[in-house]
Scaffold this motif. Structure first.
Motif, PDB file in Angstrom:
ATOM      1  N   ASP A   1      13.404  -0.157  21.786  1.00 55.16           N
ATOM      2  CA  ASP A   1      12.695   1.077  22.120  1.00 55.16           C
ATOM      3  C   ASP A   1      11.775   1.417  20.955  1.00 55.16           C
ATOM      4  OD1 ASP A   1      11.901   3.517  23.211  1.00 55.16           O
ATOM      5  OD2 ASP A   1      13.638   4.559  22.375  1.00 55.16           O
ATOM      6  N   THR A   2      10.495   1.577  21.229  1.00 56.29           N
ATOM      7  CA  THR A   2       9.530   1.802  20.152  1.00 56.29           C
ATOM      8  C   THR A   2       9.797   3.086  19.372  1.00 56.29           C
ATOM      9  OG1 THR A   2       7.978   2.770  21.739  1.00 56.29           O
ATOM     10  CG2 THR A   2       7.702   0.431  21.218  1.00 56.29           C
ATOM     11  N   ALA A   3      10.438   4.077  19.999  1.00 57.04           N
ATOM     12  CA  ALA A   3      10.751   5.322  19.284  1.00 57.04           C
ATOM     13  C   ALA A   3      11.738   5.074  18.147  1.00 57.04           C
ATOM     14  CB  ALA A   3      11.316   6.352  20.255  1.00 57.04           C
ATOM     15  N   SER A   4      12.582   4.072  18.286  1.00 56.83           N
ATOM     16  CA  SER A   4      13.563   3.793  17.230  1.00 56.83           C
ATOM     17  C   SER A   4      12.943   3.068  16.036  1.00 56.83           C
ATOM     18  CB  SER A   4      14.726   2.982  17.797  1.00 56.83           C
ATOM     19  OG  SER A   4      14.292   1.714  18.234  1.00 56.83           O
ATOM     20  N   LEU A   5      11.695   2.654  16.157  1.00 58.81           N
ATOM     21  CA  LEU A   5      11.030   1.956  15.056  1.00 58.81           C
ATOM     22  C   LEU A   5      10.518   2.898  13.967  1.00 58.81           C
ATOM     23  CD1 LEU A   5       9.020  -0.740  17.045  1.00 58.81           C
ATOM     24  CD2 LEU A   5      11.135  -1.041  15.755  1.00 58.81           C
ATOM     25  N   ASP A   6      10.438   4.188  14.285  1.00 60.27           N
ATOM     26  CA  ASP A   6       9.932   5.144  13.288  1.00 60.27           C
ATOM     27  C   ASP A   6      10.704   5.079  11.978  1.00 60.27           C
ATOM     28  OD1 ASP A   6       7.971   6.010  14.989  1.00 60.27           O
ATOM     29  OD2 ASP A   6       9.009   7.845  15.588  1.00 60.27           O
ATOM     30  N   GLN A   7      12.001   4.862  12.058  1.00 52.76           N
ATOM     31  CA  GLN A   7      12.829   4.819  10.847  1.00 52.76           C
ATOM     32  C   GLN A   7      12.542   3.599   9.977  1.00 52.76           C
ATOM     33  OE1 GLN A   7      16.910   4.493  12.058  1.00 52.76           O
ATOM     34  NE2 GLN A   7      16.422   2.940  13.586  1.00 52.76           N
ATOM     35  N   LEU A   8      11.832   2.607  10.516  1.00 52.71           N
ATOM     36  CA  LEU A   8      11.539   1.387   9.762  1.00 52.71           C
ATOM     37  C   LEU A   8      10.107   1.330   9.225  1.00 52.71           C
ATOM     38  CD1 LEU A   8      13.313  -1.231  12.049  1.00 52.71           C
ATOM     39  CD2 LEU A   8      14.168  -0.190   9.951  1.00 52.71           C
ATOM     40  N   LEU A   9       9.305   2.306   9.576  1.00 49.30           N
ATOM     41  CA  LEU A   9       7.920   2.301   9.113  1.00 49.30           C
ATOM     42  C   LEU A   9       7.864   2.489   7.598  1.00 49.30           C
ATOM     43  CD1 LEU A   9       6.286   4.388  11.971  1.00 49.30           C
ATOM     44  CD2 LEU A   9       6.204   1.910  11.627  1.00 49.30           C
ATOM     45  N   PRO A  10       6.850   1.942   6.951  1.00 53.81           N
ATOM     46  CA  PRO A  10       6.808   1.962   5.480  1.00 53.81           C
ATOM     47  C   PRO A  10       6.787   3.363   4.881  1.00 53.81           C
ATOM     48  CG  PRO A  10       5.030   0.610   6.356  1.00 53.81           C
ATOM     49  CD  PRO A  10       5.746   1.209   7.519  1.00 53.81           C
ATOM     50  N   TRP A  11       6.377   4.359   5.610  1.00 54.64           N
ATOM     51  CA  TRP A  11       6.309   5.718   5.085  1.00 54.64           C
ATOM     52  C   TRP A  11       7.529   6.559   5.490  1.00 54.64           C
ATOM     53  CZ3 TRP A  11       2.500   3.315   7.904  1.00 54.64           C
ATOM     54  CH2 TRP A  11       2.549   3.513   9.273  1.00 54.64           C
ATOM     55  N   SER A  12       8.511   5.919   6.106  1.00 53.61           N
ATOM     56  CA  SER A  12       9.714   6.627   6.529  1.00 53.61           C
ATOM     57  C   SER A  12      10.527   7.102   5.326  1.00 53.61           C
ATOM     58  CB  SER A  12      10.580   5.718   7.400  1.00 53.61           C
ATOM     59  OG  SER A  12      11.823   6.318   7.658  1.00 53.61           O
ATOM     60  N   GLU A  13      11.026   8.313   5.414  1.00 53.23           N
ATOM     61  CA  GLU A  13      11.865   8.880   4.355  1.00 53.23           C
ATOM     62  C   GLU A  13      13.258   8.262   4.360  1.00 53.23           C
ATOM     63  OE1 GLU A  13      10.911  11.214   2.094  1.00 53.23           O
ATOM     64  OE2 GLU A  13       8.879  11.167   2.901  1.00 53.23           O
TER      65      GLU A  13
ATOM     66  N   LEU B   1       0.816  -1.216   0.000  1.00 53.77           N
ATOM     67  CA  LEU B   1       0.000   0.000   0.000  1.00 53.77           C
ATOM     68  C   LEU B   1       0.850   1.267   0.000  1.00 53.77           C
ATOM     69  CD1 LEU B   1      -2.847  -1.033   2.458  1.00 53.77           C
ATOM     70  CD2 LEU B   1      -3.046  -0.610   0.005  1.00 53.77           C
ATOM     71  N   ASN B   2       2.078   1.155   0.470  1.00 55.81           N
ATOM     72  CA  ASN B   2       2.985   2.295   0.503  1.00 55.81           C
ATOM     73  C   ASN B   2       3.986   2.275  -0.647  1.00 55.81           C
ATOM     74  OD1 ASN B   2       2.646   4.061   3.073  1.00 55.81           O
ATOM     75  ND2 ASN B   2       2.190   1.962   3.678  1.00 55.81           N
ATOM     76  N   ASN B   3       3.661   1.510  -1.684  1.00 52.19           N
ATOM     77  CA  ASN B   3       4.456   1.428  -2.918  1.00 52.19           C
ATOM     78  C   ASN B   3       5.891   0.960  -2.662  1.00 52.19           C
ATOM     79  OD1 ASN B   3       4.375   1.616  -5.724  1.00 52.19           O
ATOM     80  ND2 ASN B   3       5.451   3.562  -5.694  1.00 52.19           N
ATOM     81  N   LEU B   4       6.037  -0.017  -1.773  1.00 52.97           N
ATOM     82  CA  LEU B   4       7.337  -0.596  -1.481  1.00 52.97           C
ATOM     83  C   LEU B   4       7.427  -1.991  -2.079  1.00 52.97           C
ATOM     84  CD1 LEU B   4       7.746   0.292   2.310  1.00 52.97           C
ATOM     85  CD2 LEU B   4       8.627   1.545   0.344  1.00 52.97           C
ATOM     86  N   SER B   5       8.622  -2.415  -2.363  1.00 49.92           N
ATOM     87  CA  SER B   5       8.862  -3.796  -2.752  1.00 49.92           C
ATOM     88  C   SER B   5       8.795  -4.630  -1.473  1.00 49.92           C
ATOM     89  CB  SER B   5      10.240  -3.926  -3.392  1.00 49.92           C
ATOM     90  OG  SER B   5      10.617  -5.274  -3.442  1.00 49.92           O
ATOM     91  N   SER B   6       7.823  -5.488  -1.373  1.00 49.64           N
ATOM     92  CA  SER B   6       7.637  -6.234  -0.120  1.00 49.64           C
ATOM     93  C   SER B   6       8.854  -7.094   0.205  1.00 49.64           C
ATOM     94  CB  SER B   6       6.358  -7.071  -0.157  1.00 49.64           C
ATOM     95  OG  SER B   6       6.323  -7.890  -1.288  1.00 49.64           O
ATOM     96  N   TYR B   7       9.492  -7.681  -0.799  1.00 45.02           N
ATOM     97  CA  TYR B   7      10.664  -8.512  -0.547  1.00 45.02           C
ATOM     98  C   TYR B   7      11.793  -7.697   0.087  1.00 45.02           C
ATOM     99  CZ  TYR B   7      14.816 -11.302  -1.198  1.00 45.02           C
ATOM    100  OH  TYR B   7      15.990 -11.982  -0.967  1.00 45.02           O
ATOM    101  N   TYR B   8      12.147  -6.572  -0.545  1.00 45.82           N
ATOM    102  CA  TYR B   8      13.262  -5.766  -0.047  1.00 45.82           C
ATOM    103  C   TYR B   8      12.919  -5.083   1.278  1.00 45.82           C
ATOM    104  CZ  TYR B   8      15.610  -6.719  -4.400  1.00 45.82           C
ATOM    105  OH  TYR B   8      16.211  -7.358  -5.446  1.00 45.82           O
ATOM    106  N   TYR B   9      11.653  -4.742   1.463  1.00 51.13           N
ATOM    107  CA  TYR B   9      11.252  -4.120   2.724  1.00 51.13           C
ATOM    108  C   TYR B   9      11.366  -5.119   3.876  1.00 51.13           C
ATOM    109  CZ  TYR B   9       8.474  -1.737   6.251  1.00 51.13           C
ATOM    110  OH  TYR B   9       8.045  -1.158   7.416  1.00 51.13           O
TER     111      TYR B   9
END
Length: 89
Positions: A65-77, A38-46
């Motif tokens: 730490d849940t705050a460090s997960l932001d960088q892994l979210l599908p919409w992360s820059e 849904l976020n236009n990512l390649s599911s395999y590479y993600y």
């Protein structure tokens, strides 16, 4: 229409799950893959990126730490370029 086929294939695979833990694990993976799509990512590479980076975020007790997960979210820059599908012209 597009989401019906993966769900149908998944349903056939789910017939072989015989434990609650297996069903929960499958649901998590299915959710991650569909959210990536849904976020236009390649599911395999993600998923590959997640499995590579998540262990690096653990502390000595194995917690993340849940705050460090932001960088892994599908919409992360900050996701690597190979996770993103090329835009159609």
């Amino acid at each position: 229409e597009r989401s019906i086929r993966p769900f149908t294939i998944g349903r056939k695979n789910w017939e072989f799950m015989n434990t609650i833990r297996g069903a929960k694990a499958s649901a998590v993976i299915y959710s991650v893959v569909e959210t990536a799509r849904l976020n236009n990512l390649s599911s395999y590479y993600y998923v590959d990126h997640l499995l590579t980076e998540l262990p690096k975020l653990r502390d000595e007790n194995g917690n993340i730490d849940t705050a460090s997960l932001d960088q892994l979210l599908p919409w992360s820059e900050t996701l690597p370029d190979n996770c993103r599908k090329p835009r159609r012209k």
